[in-house]
Enzyme design. Sequence first.
Site, short mmCIF file in Angstrom:
data_model
loop_
_atom_site.label_atom_id
_atom_site.label_comp_id
_atom_site.label_asym_id
_atom_site.label_seq_id
_atom_site.Cartn_x
_atom_site.Cartn_y
_atom_site.Cartn_z
N ASN A 9 49.10 40.50 31.34
CA ASN A 9 48.57 41.31 30.44
C ASN A 9 47.73 40.35 29.74
OD1 ASN A 9 47.95 42.69 28.13
ND2 ASN A 9 50.13 42.79 27.23
N LYS A 11 45.55 40.81 27.39
CA LYS A 11 45.31 41.14 25.84
C LYS A 11 43.96 40.97 25.51
CE LYS A 11 50.20 40.07 24.88
NZ LYS A 11 51.10 39.54 23.89
N HIS A 95 52.29 49.03 24.59
CA HIS A 95 52.77 47.69 24.08
C HIS A 95 52.99 47.66 22.59
CE1 HIS A 95 52.39 43.35 23.60
NE2 HIS A 95 52.50 43.41 24.83
N GLU A 97 52.09 45.67 20.33
CA GLU A 97 50.76 45.32 19.53
C GLU A 97 50.20 46.44 19.42
OE1 GLU A 97 49.61 42.13 22.18
OE2 GLU A 97 51.12 40.89 21.42
N GLU A 167 59.96 44.82 26.64
CA GLU A 167 59.47 43.67 26.25
C GLU A 167 60.19 43.64 24.62
OE1 GLU A 167 55.38 42.74 27.83
OE2 GLU A 167 55.02 43.67 26.06
N GLY A 173 54.82 36.58 22.30
CA GLY A 173 54.01 35.56 21.57
C GLY A 173 54.66 34.67 20.74
N SER A 212 57.24 36.31 26.74
CA SER A 212 57.29 34.92 27.20
C SER A 212 57.78 34.57 28.51
CB SER A 212 57.77 34.16 25.93
OG SER A 212 57.09 34.45 24.56
N GLY A 233 52.33 37.62 29.34
CA GLY A 233 51.40 37.41 28.51
C GLY A 233 50.45 36.12 28.49
C1 3PY Z 1 53.77 38.51 26.17
O1 3PY Z 1 54.83 38.01 27.06
O2 3PY Z 1 53.67 37.98 25.08
C2 3PY Z 1 53.64 39.74 26.34
O3 3PY Z 1 53.20 40.69 25.18
C3 3PY Z 1 53.40 40.72 27.80
O4 3PY Z 1 53.04 41.92 27.39
#
Ligand code: 3PY
Length: 249
Positions: A9, A11, A95, A97, A167, A173, A212, A233
Amino acid sequence: MRRKLIAGNWKMNGSVSANASLLAEISAGGVDVAKADVLVCPPFPYLTQALDKVQGTAIAVGAQDCSVHDAGAYTSEVSAGMLRDVGCTYVILGHSERRSYHAESDQIVAAKTLQSLRAGLTPIVCVGETLEQRESGATDAVVGAQLKAVLEKLDSAEIAKIVVAYEPVWAIGTGKTATPEMAQEVHAFLRQVIASFNPEAAATVKILYGGSMKPDNAAELLRQTDIDGGLIGGAALKANDFLAIIAAV
Ligand code: 3PY
């Protein structure tokens, strides 16, 4: 046996030149197709660039969102049909976010899931709890409700076609990761939720861990019975890290 899926991902990161290098390095890394399915999900403007660059490799390309609508006067929206039309095969939905910065409700995520399935895309439906919810013992109730809101809108055949991603919001993050045991517990619970709608699909639907995942924790997470891959991510933006996670399968 469920085949593992390692999905990047990206982002809101990338540029034409950075993507070209990243995709060239990942492609040259000799992704072992025998080990796992591999997917990259760049921002919308770079989807066709990515599709072009991965041609002839086993790497799939997906988007990070889609509209609840088919077409029409919805300025800035991108439909699931458009994503399929350009060659995408997956789309990440719900997601955290999107849920927190764009007020995406479970109902919106469910509507987007239906749109994507009807367009022939595989939706990756994300669920996860906040730190406060985990600490108050509400993890199962929260992720269960998020998943049920989607499953109750799908028929049995559609349920079998989705991918779920767990998640934990507190691990996104932040560099914090759920321990493999914590993640496995939630994944097993999510599989039970799927089983309550469609027992056969529960055995085949992939449940990815996200939050993470990186080279030094991937192997242990991916070894858990109900963890069928990762939604990656930050580590998906570094070719060596992404390849190391694929190699850890
Ligand atoms: C992360 O690992 O920070 C994610 O949000 C993956 O989608």
